[in-house]
Design a protein around this motif. Structure first.
Motif, PDB file in Angstrom:
ATOM      1  N   ASP A   1       0.177   9.689   0.638  1.00 24.29           N
ATOM      2  CA  ASP A   1      -0.800   9.459   1.704  1.00 24.29           C
ATOM      3  C   ASP A   1      -0.692   7.996   2.131  1.00 24.29           C
ATOM      4  OD1 ASP A   1      -1.537  12.018   1.042  1.00 24.29           O
ATOM      5  OD2 ASP A   1      -3.370  11.434  -0.024  1.00 24.29           O
ATOM      6  N   ALA A   2      -0.876   7.759   3.411  1.00 28.89           N
ATOM      7  CA  ALA A   2      -0.734   6.389   3.928  1.00 28.89           C
ATOM      8  C   ALA A   2      -1.925   6.005   4.793  1.00 28.89           C
ATOM      9  CB  ALA A   2       0.553   6.273   4.736  1.00 28.89           C
ATOM     10  N   VAL A   3      -2.354   4.756   4.646  1.00 31.81           N
ATOM     11  CA  VAL A   3      -3.358   4.170   5.532  1.00 31.81           C
ATOM     12  C   VAL A   3      -2.649   3.104   6.358  1.00 31.81           C
ATOM     13  CG1 VAL A   3      -5.498   2.864   5.660  1.00 31.81           C
ATOM     14  CG2 VAL A   3      -5.220   4.586   3.895  1.00 31.81           C
ATOM     15  N   TYR A   4      -2.839   3.135   7.671  1.00 27.30           N
ATOM     16  CA  TYR A   4      -2.028   2.275   8.552  1.00 27.30           C
ATOM     17  C   TYR A   4      -2.722   2.046   9.888  1.00 27.30           C
ATOM     18  CZ  TYR A   4      -1.158   6.866  10.565  1.00 27.30           C
ATOM     19  OH  TYR A   4      -1.336   8.104  11.133  1.00 27.30           O
ATOM     20  N   SER A   5      -2.217   1.039  10.591  1.00 25.32           N
ATOM     21  CA  SER A   5      -2.566   0.869  12.000  1.00 25.32           C
ATOM     22  C   SER A   5      -1.270   1.078  12.784  1.00 25.32           C
ATOM     23  CB  SER A   5      -3.156  -0.531  12.258  1.00 25.32           C
ATOM     24  OG  SER A   5      -2.239  -1.525  11.843  1.00 25.32           O
ATOM     25  N   LEU A   6      -1.390   1.130  14.097  1.00 28.46           N
ATOM     26  CA  LEU A   6      -0.213   1.366  14.929  1.00 28.46           C
ATOM     27  C   LEU A   6       0.161   0.111  15.695  1.00 28.46           C
ATOM     28  CD1 LEU A   6      -1.166   4.860  16.420  1.00 28.46           C
ATOM     29  CD2 LEU A   6       0.466   4.411  14.587  1.00 28.46           C
ATOM     30  N   ASP A   7       1.450  -0.132  15.800  1.00 28.75           N
ATOM     31  CA  ASP A   7       1.901  -1.164  16.727  1.00 28.75           C
ATOM     32  C   ASP A   7       3.276  -0.792  17.266  1.00 28.75           C
ATOM     33  OD1 ASP A   7       3.716  -1.858  14.784  1.00 28.75           O
ATOM     34  OD2 ASP A   7       3.008  -3.914  14.509  1.00 28.75           O
TER      35      ASP A   7
ATOM     36  N   ILE B   1      -0.583   2.714   0.363  1.00 23.07           N
ATOM     37  CA  ILE B   1      -0.148   4.100   0.160  1.00 23.07           C
ATOM     38  C   ILE B   1      -0.527   4.522  -1.260  1.00 23.07           C
ATOM     39  CG2 ILE B   1       1.774   4.044   1.793  1.00 23.07           C
ATOM     40  CD1 ILE B   1       3.684   3.731  -0.574  1.00 23.07           C
ATOM     41  N   ARG B   2      -0.658   5.833  -1.429  1.00 21.93           N
ATOM     42  CA  ARG B   2      -0.879   6.380  -2.782  1.00 21.93           C
ATOM     43  C   ARG B   2      -0.303   7.793  -2.841  1.00 21.93           C
ATOM     44  NH1 ARG B   2      -7.456   6.745  -2.580  1.00 21.93           N
ATOM     45  NH2 ARG B   2      -7.136   4.520  -2.899  1.00 21.93           N
ATOM     46  N   GLU B   3      -0.070   8.240  -4.034  1.00 18.21           N
ATOM     47  CA  GLU B   3       0.531   9.562  -4.225  1.00 18.21           C
ATOM     48  C   GLU B   3      -0.410  10.642  -3.702  1.00 18.21           C
ATOM     49  OE1 GLU B   3       2.359  12.130  -7.986  1.00 18.21           O
ATOM     50  OE2 GLU B   3       1.732  10.050  -8.276  1.00 18.21           O
ATOM     51  N   SER B   4       0.148  11.644  -3.009  1.00 14.57           N
ATOM     52  CA  SER B   4      -0.670  12.758  -2.513  1.00 14.57           C
ATOM     53  C   SER B   4      -1.150  13.608  -3.683  1.00 14.57           C
ATOM     54  CB  SER B   4       0.133  13.646  -1.556  1.00 14.57           C
ATOM     55  OG  SER B   4       0.414  12.970  -0.369  1.00 14.57           O
ATOM     56  N   VAL B   5      -2.382  14.063  -3.561  1.00 12.04           N
ATOM     57  CA  VAL B   5      -2.943  14.912  -4.627  1.00 12.04           C
ATOM     58  C   VAL B   5      -2.643  16.371  -4.322  1.00 12.04           C
ATOM     59  CG1 VAL B   5      -5.080  15.592  -5.797  1.00 12.04           C
ATOM     60  CG2 VAL B   5      -4.792  13.248  -4.983  1.00 12.04           C
TER      61      VAL B   5
END
Length: 564
Positions: free
Chosen positions: A537-543, A560-564
């Motif tokens: 899983d990823a947390v992000y902004s766009l550019d 980021i972290r491993e998907s559950v």
């Protein structure tokens, strides 16, 4: 990092707004989250208009301030424009001095020396005014707590007009006019203006009183936008209007001083003001004297401006090397004292440069994520800069320690104080007690606030084009942050950068779905999480990323972290 997903907004409101605006549901959700529920609110958000600025005369004492300035002009009095030595203060002085000089010659500028005089209105400044037959001081970005100083000036026949945005104490100075939207008795509709913003409202009031066209105020908005970005005030309401139009001025017809710092940079954003312009303007007051910044921002001669800009670039280079050395010394002190278990970070060295302790406090906060104070010697006393973590009011915490403090002021997340050296240990103990008793422990873990969960297929050129129009970004209107689950690397994942600390890859969410390039600064140590087709899983902004003349949307990772 704590991942906090904002609550989903009301489905019916989102759907209705989506239909009215002709935008997709992901965009409509972001708007509703920002308190934009109607077509009219969306119009004002996307097309901020100067006509929507509040009437400046709604601010308490504005009529008195305008009346006193007009009297000074009529009587040929000498006026001094006085401001703090940071970006908000120096831009305020540049704005007010330029405006007044455009209609009247007898205007002096004054910035206190950070080391000789310290923050705010000084007795030396008042004495300078008295010695030079100045009968009116307009103080900007300071003065709200200058009770004794204003009284001292009055004894010398000098009137004060105060334009401030800091929180007042229990008493208001007895000045001719005190403009501060944070005054409890001020009913002005917006109280998040920076000091330069309050100064702008004063010149707007003068123009309005004289029934002049308000478009003569446009050239001053580049200064206001710079101050808004540097002072980290919310980019909502009036600040959004002022920042939006100020950026337009910077991109179309900037003043020579700002252009000399930005060079040929196109499509300047608030981020450019915060990370390129502001540190250089600040460097003057940190390393030499704030008047160098005022000179740069008010000079019209290109050759002279070039010289000022080179001088300020030197100050900034010196500042960078100084703050790097002090940060390392401060980190070493924390580790040697074995204070990592404390809920606060308080460090002191009498030889640290007073001009950079605020930056050092910010860096220590990033490392240990605790309310932080960095002290140094300042004359006979100790001076400190305070920085806080998101959600914790360091100003209130300092108020709880006031028995040991000589003087303090500031905001929720940044403040300054002075105290006697003999009270340092008492203060340090009390500050830890106050913070320990009042802070929610979860605030000591950095939080990523996530606007919405997003499918990669929803990231289209149209979606990104509309997203860019959410700018200018800043507190109260941050660049949207998204969460996407179950991503896989297409096989290009690697560490990049000179020291291999950054993560670069390309991701997909579904087998035949779109692929996006990804960059994760300082996330190189998470490479193992994306190897061998692992889902994450990823947390992000766009550019946007431009490479070989091709521009594409990329994901700028926050975590980021491993998907559950």
């Amino acid at each position: 990092m704590r991942w906090t997903l904002k609550p989903k907004p009301d489905t019916i409101t989102v759907s209705t707004l989506s239909d009215k605006l002709g935008v997709g549901l992901p965009v409509a959700r972001l708007l509703v989250q920002r308190g934009i529920n109607t077509f009219e609110e969306a119009r004002k958000f996307f097309r901020p208009e100067l006509a929507d600025l509040h009437d400046p005369f709604l601010m308490k004492d504005m009529d008195l301030a305008v009346e006193r300035i007009e009297k000074a002009l009529e009587n040929g009095e000498n006026i001094m424009v006085y401001g703090d030595y940071d970006v908000d203060g120096t831009t305020s002085v540049a704005l007010m001095a330029t405006f007044l000089r455009s209609r009247y010659p007898n205007v002096a500028t004054y910035i206190p020396d950070r080391y000789e005089e310290g923050y705010g209105v000084s007795y030396q400044g008042i004495d300078f005014a008295a010695d030079n037959d100045i009968s009116l001081i307009i103080a900007l970005d300071c003065g709200i707590k200058a009770i004794e100083k204003v009284a001292y000036a009055k004894e010398k026949g000098i009137d004060f007009i105060i334009c401030d945005h800091h929180r007042p104490g229990s008493e208001i100075p007895k000045a001719i006019a005190v403009l501060d939207p944070k005054r409890e008795d001020c009913k002005y509709p917006y109280d998040e203006l920076c000091g330069c913003g309050v100064g702008f409202k004063l010149i707007q009031a003068i123009v309005r009183k004289n029934e002049e066209p308000e478009d003569i105020l446009l050239p001053y908005l580049d200064l206001v936008a710079t101050a808004i970005g540097a002072d980290i005030v919310p980019i909502t309401g009036e600040n959004r209007i002022l920042a939006y139009h100020g950026l337009h001025v910077i991109n179309v017809a900037p003043r020579k001083g700002i252009k000399s710092i930005l060079g040929d940079r196109k499509q300047v954003t608030i981020t450019d003001l915060v990370f390129i312009v502001a540190p250089r303007i600040n460097a003057a007051g940190r390393m030499k004297h704030g008047l160098h910044a005022v000179d740069l921002l008010t000079e019209e001669d290109e050759l002279v401006v070039k010289g000022f800009a080179e001088e300020i670039e030197t100050f900034n280079t010196d500042r960078k090397s100084t703050d790097k050395i002090i940060t390392e010394e401060a980190k070493k002190q924390i580790l040697e004292l074995q204070e990592e278990e404390r809920l606060t970070t308080v460090v002191y060295n009498e030889n640290w440069h007073k001009g950079v302790i605020g930056i050092v406090a910010s860096r220590l906060t990033e490392t240990w994520y605790r309310p932080t104070l960095v002290f140094t010697k300042s004359g006979e006393k100790l001076a400190a800069s305070a920085r806080s973590v998101k959600g914790f009011d360091v100003y209130e915490a300092l108020d709880g320690c006031r028995e040991y403090i000589e003087q303090f002021g500031g905001h929720k997340y940044a403040a300054g104080l002075t105290l006697l050296e003999s009270e340092y240990e008492n203060f340090k103990r009390k500050f830890e007690e106050v913070v320990s008793a009042s802070i929610d422990r979860k605030l000591l873990t950095p939080e990523i606030s996530i606007d919405a969960e997003l499918e990669l297929k929803d990231i289209t050129p149209k979606f990104y084009r509309i997203l860019k129009q959410f700018a200018p970004f800043g507190p109260g209107n941050m660049s949207p942050v998204f969460l996407s689950r179950g991503l896989t690397d297409t096989g290009y994942g690697k560490c990049v950068g000179g020291d291999k600390t950054h993560l670069k890859c390309q991701v997909r969410q579904y087998e035949n779905g779109p692929a996006f390039d990804v960059i994760g600064f300082n996330l190189g140590d998470k490479l193992d999480l994306i190897k061998a087709g692992k889902k994450f899983d990823a947390v992000y902004s766009l550019d946007e990323n431009t490479w070989n003349g091709n521009t594409s949307i990329q994901l700028k990772l926050k975590d980021i972290r491993e998907s559950v």
